[in-house]
Scaffold this motif. Structure first.
Motif, short mmCIF file in Angstrom:
data_model
loop_
_atom_site.label_atom_id
_atom_site.label_comp_id
_atom_site.label_asym_id
_atom_site.label_seq_id
_atom_site.Cartn_x
_atom_site.Cartn_y
_atom_site.Cartn_z
N PRO A 23 0.81 -1.23 0.00
CA PRO A 23 0.00 0.00 0.00
C PRO A 23 0.84 1.28 0.00
O PRO A 23 0.54 2.22 -0.74
N GLU A 24 1.91 1.29 0.80
CA GLU A 24 2.78 2.47 0.84
C GLU A 24 3.49 2.67 -0.49
O GLU A 24 3.60 3.80 -0.99
N LYS A 25 3.96 1.59 -1.09
CA LYS A 25 4.65 1.68 -2.37
C LYS A 25 3.72 2.18 -3.47
O LYS A 25 4.10 3.02 -4.30
N PHE A 26 2.49 1.68 -3.47
CA PHE A 26 1.51 2.14 -4.46
C PHE A 26 1.16 3.60 -4.21
O PHE A 26 1.07 4.39 -5.17
N ALA A 27 0.98 3.99 -2.95
CA ALA A 27 0.67 5.38 -2.62
C ALA A 27 1.80 6.30 -3.08
O ALA A 27 1.54 7.39 -3.61
N ALA A 28 3.03 5.88 -2.91
CA ALA A 28 4.18 6.70 -3.33
C ALA A 28 4.19 6.87 -4.85
O ALA A 28 4.43 7.98 -5.36
N LYS A 29 3.91 5.80 -5.58
CA LYS A 29 3.87 5.89 -7.05
C LYS A 29 2.74 6.81 -7.50
O LYS A 29 2.92 7.61 -8.43
N GLU A 30 1.59 6.69 -6.88
CA GLU A 30 0.46 7.54 -7.24
C GLU A 30 0.72 9.00 -6.91
O GLU A 30 0.38 9.89 -7.68
N LEU A 31 1.32 9.26 -5.76
CA LEU A 31 1.66 10.63 -5.39
C LEU A 31 2.65 11.22 -6.38
O LEU A 31 2.49 12.35 -6.84
N ALA A 32 3.66 10.47 -6.77
CA ALA A 32 4.65 10.94 -7.74
C ALA A 32 3.99 11.20 -9.09
O ALA A 32 4.28 12.20 -9.75
N ARG A 33 3.10 10.32 -9.50
CA ARG A 33 2.40 10.48 -10.78
C ARG A 33 1.55 11.75 -10.78
O ARG A 33 1.61 12.56 -11.71
N CYS A 34 0.76 11.94 -9.73
CA CYS A 34 -0.10 13.12 -9.62
C CYS A 34 0.72 14.39 -9.48
O CYS A 34 0.36 15.44 -10.03
N PHE A 35 1.81 14.32 -8.76
CA PHE A 35 2.70 15.47 -8.60
C PHE A 35 3.26 15.89 -9.96
O PHE A 35 3.32 17.07 -10.29
N ALA A 36 3.67 14.91 -10.76
CA ALA A 36 4.21 15.20 -12.09
C ALA A 36 3.14 15.84 -12.98
O ALA A 36 3.43 16.79 -13.71
N LEU A 37 1.93 15.34 -12.90
CA LEU A 37 0.84 15.91 -13.70
C LEU A 37 0.55 17.35 -13.28
O LEU A 37 0.29 18.21 -14.12
N ALA A 38 0.58 17.62 -12.00
CA ALA A 38 0.23 18.94 -11.48
C ALA A 38 1.33 19.97 -11.67
O ALA A 38 1.05 21.15 -11.85
N THR A 39 2.59 19.53 -11.64
CA THR A 39 3.70 20.49 -11.63
C THR A 39 4.60 20.42 -12.85
O THR A 39 5.37 21.34 -13.10
N GLY A 40 4.54 19.30 -13.56
CA GLY A 40 5.46 19.10 -14.68
C GLY A 40 6.80 18.53 -14.27
O GLY A 40 7.63 18.22 -15.12
N CYS A 41 7.03 18.37 -12.99
CA CYS A 41 8.29 17.80 -12.50
C CYS A 41 8.26 16.28 -12.67
O CYS A 41 7.39 15.62 -12.12
#
Length: 90
Positions: A23-41
């Motif tokens: 669950p933590e690993k999946f949450a980290a991947k999802e957070l990184a994916r959403c962060f990239a979409l929102a910021t372009g980073c």
């Protein structure tokens, strides 16, 4: 104040404990994916830590409901802690 992005450059990174579960690993991947979409980073490799953890409250602490989570932000780290697998994903 926590700065996560400055001038299009990530100033943060996602950190998991050594014993992080699926669950933590999946949450980290999802957070990184959403962060990239929102910021372009695309890469989160800055010094500011965003820690994701899944814990159960124990003796002497208020019990959490199954899906609860908390976010604690300091100048040096943001900690996202969920109770149980669903709590950490929220």
């Amino acid at each position: 104040m926590a700065v996560l992005v400055d001038g299009g450059i990530a100033k943060c990174r996602i950190v998991l404990s050594d014993n992080a579960g699926l669950p933590e690993k999946f949450a980290a991947k999802e957070l990184a994916r959403c962060f990239a979409l929102a910021t372009g980073c695309k890469e989160l490799n800055g010094p500011y830590e965003i820690r994701i953890d899944c814990l159960d409250r124990s003796e002497g602490m208020d019990p959490w409901l199954e899906d609860e989570f908390e976010i604690i932000v300091t100048e040096k780290v943001m900690t996202i802690t969920g109770r149980g697998s669903r709590g950490v994903l929220y």
